[in-house]
Design a protein around this motif. Structure first.
Motif, PDB file in Angstrom:
ATOM      1  N   LEU A  85      -3.908   3.956  22.854  1.00  0.00           N
ATOM      2  CA  LEU A  85      -3.052   3.868  21.696  1.00  0.00           C
ATOM      3  C   LEU A  85      -2.944   5.335  21.141  1.00  0.00           C
ATOM      4  O   LEU A  85      -1.842   5.744  20.474  1.00  0.00           O
TER       5      LEU A  85
ATOM      6  N   PHE B 228       0.268   7.229  19.926  1.00  0.00           N
ATOM      7  CA  PHE B 228       0.639   7.763  18.598  1.00  0.00           C
ATOM      8  C   PHE B 228       1.072   9.111  18.766  1.00  0.00           C
ATOM      9  O   PHE B 228       1.816   9.783  18.042  1.00  0.00           O
ATOM     10  N   GLU B 229       0.469   9.945  19.690  1.00  0.00           N
ATOM     11  CA  GLU B 229       0.892  11.278  19.831  1.00  0.00           C
ATOM     12  C   GLU B 229       1.916  11.445  20.245  1.00  0.00           C
ATOM     13  O   GLU B 229       2.937  12.412  19.846  1.00  0.00           O
TER      14      GLU B 229
ATOM     15  N   ARG C 174       4.498  10.896  17.585  1.00  0.00           N
ATOM     16  CA  ARG C 174       4.754  11.985  16.739  1.00  0.00           C
ATOM     17  C   ARG C 174       5.784  12.818  17.313  1.00  0.00           C
ATOM     18  O   ARG C 174       6.743  13.601  16.525  1.00  0.00           O
TER      19      ARG C 174
ATOM     20  N   ALA D 163       5.874   3.706  14.171  1.00  0.00           N
ATOM     21  CA  ALA D 163       5.473   3.254  15.272  1.00  0.00           C
ATOM     22  C   ALA D 163       4.843   1.826  15.402  1.00  0.00           C
ATOM     23  O   ALA D 163       4.169   1.547  14.602  1.00  0.00           O
TER      24      ALA D 163
ATOM     25  N   THR E 103       3.050  -0.937  17.371  1.00  0.00           N
ATOM     26  CA  THR E 103       2.286  -1.165  18.639  1.00  0.00           C
ATOM     27  C   THR E 103       2.310  -2.717  19.212  1.00  0.00           C
ATOM     28  O   THR E 103       2.277  -3.708  18.106  1.00  0.00           O
TER      29      THR E 103
ATOM     30  N   LEU F 274       3.028   1.661  11.936  1.00  0.00           N
ATOM     31  CA  LEU F 274       2.380   2.868  11.196  1.00  0.00           C
ATOM     32  C   LEU F 274       3.483   3.792  10.900  1.00  0.00           C
ATOM     33  O   LEU F 274       4.366   4.065  11.729  1.00  0.00           O
TER      34      LEU F 274
ATOM     35  N   LEU G 195       0.689   8.048  10.842  1.00  0.00           N
ATOM     36  CA  LEU G 195       0.673   8.569  12.093  1.00  0.00           C
ATOM     37  C   LEU G 195       0.246  10.191  11.970  1.00  0.00           C
ATOM     38  O   LEU G 195      -0.881  10.646  12.895  1.00  0.00           O
TER      39      LEU G 195
ATOM     40  N   LEU H 223      -8.798   1.579  13.346  1.00  0.00           N
ATOM     41  CA  LEU H 223      -7.520   1.627  12.559  1.00  0.00           C
ATOM     42  C   LEU H 223      -7.607   1.299  11.145  1.00  0.00           C
ATOM     43  O   LEU H 223      -7.160   1.889  10.381  1.00  0.00           O
TER      44      LEU H 223
END
Lengths: 116, 222
Positions: B65, B69-70, B73, B80, B82, B153, B158, B174
């Motif tokens: 995850l 997320f990276e 970005r 985003a 999931t 998110l 993020l 989270l």
């Protein structure tokens, strides 16, 4: 002063362990604070090994009872702390590995690429 | 609003293609994070139209995850989302999440327990309750489904939420991060699709204990 075999073994082990700590420090794998902590621990073991009544005196001062109980309690505390430190170090290593794996995984990921 | 769906996957070659295909109509980019699979998960995901980033080693859900997320970005995501690779989540519910984000939420959790449909086995309900309690006691944040893998998110979340966990404890982390960063957290009801396959992918009791231990450790070490 006569030394019992068990006292000899305790002192020999403490000297060996202290020497290993010094070697680790010289090799740059142990910081000065760490070396100091280990030397204090092994010196305390030598003192208690050679002069068992010191542990009894400490026990009486703390109100624990027997000297050997102090040694056991202190050892347990030290072991728990060491396991905790080891766990922290493992977690850090785990995160470092993830960081490397992530860096490699994201290589070449480009914002400008056409979306599928 | 640029929506990027993140699907962490480990040895999901048999199901990930279908999940990607069902997700594509609801996201601008479907990104599969292949967490070191050995069964051709990456190829199956690519064939179904996903962008794939691949971990050389299996690092766990939290790590996957974090990578997702990276990547989101870098790909300029506004939102985003999931979701699990085992087909447990219905991608057609993604608009619920984006609506919640449009309504001001920074972090949205899809809860299977706001309006339960009775499909969740009792032991999963119990495990979820324990997860919720642990999250509340350790991090002071109460949600109805802290272990849900269906989340969204926004850009702020993020940018501010940091994933440190490598494994299953990421779900509670989270929630904790949302609270720590003072984000607006919302829950939307979702339907979970339980199949023999998705249930077989569930976590064992011992993994639950390990996860709890890691959460306590996470709390102690900040």
């Amino acid at each position: 002063m006569s030394i019992l075999p068990v006292q000899f073994l305790i002192v020999a082990f403490a000297v060996f362990a202290a020497a290993r700590a010094v070697a680790q420090f010289r090799a740059g794998r142990l910081r000065l604070a760490g070396l100091g902590a280990w030397l204090v621990l092994w010196c305390a073991l030598v003192v208690i090994g050679l002069l068992p009544h010191t542990a009894t005196a400490v026990a009486q001062f703390l109100g624990v009872g027997r000297g050997v109980d102090v040694v056991i309690y202190a050892s347990l505390g030290a072991l728990f702390y060491l396991v905790f430190r080891l766990f922290v170090r493992l977690e850090e290593t785990d995160r470092e590995i993830t960081r490397l794996v992530r860096m490699q995984a994201l290589e070449g990921l480009n914002e400008k690429e056409t979306d599928l | 609003m640029r929506i990027i769906a993140i699907i962490p996957a480990y040895n999901e070659a048999s199901h990930v293609g279908v999940v990607v295909a069902r997700t594509r109509p609801f996201a601008d980019v479907v990104l599969v994070v292949d967490d070191g699979s050995t069964d051709g998960t990456a190829e199956a995901a690519r064939a179904a139209g996903a962008r794939v980033v691949r971990h050389a080693l299996n690092r766990g859900l939290g790590a996957a995850l974090g990578t997702g997320f990276e990547a989101a970005r870098r790909l300029g995501a506004d939102v985003a989302v999931t979701l699990d690779a085992d087909g447990q989540h219905d991608p057609s519910e993604i608009p619920k999440f984006t609506e919640a984000v449009r309504g001001g939420a920074d972090f949205v959790i899809g809860s299977r327990l706001i309006a339960p449909e009775g499909g969740m086995p009792w032991y999963r309900v119990a495990a979820n309750l324990l997860g919720n309690l642990a999250t509340f006691v350790l991090f002071g944040a109460w949600v109805t489904d802290s272990q849900s893998g269906f989340r969204a998110l926004n850009r702020r979340a993020l940018a501010t939420m940091q994933v440190r966990s490598n494994r299953m404890e990421v779900s509670s982390e989270l929630v904790a991060e949302a609270r720590r960063n003072d984000l607006c957290l919302a829950e939307v009801p979702i339907r979970a699709i339980y199949t023999e396959y998705s249930l077989s992918k569930g976590q064992s009791f011992f993994v639950g204990i390990k996860t709890l231990f890691k959460l306590v450790f996470r709390r102690l070490t900040g």
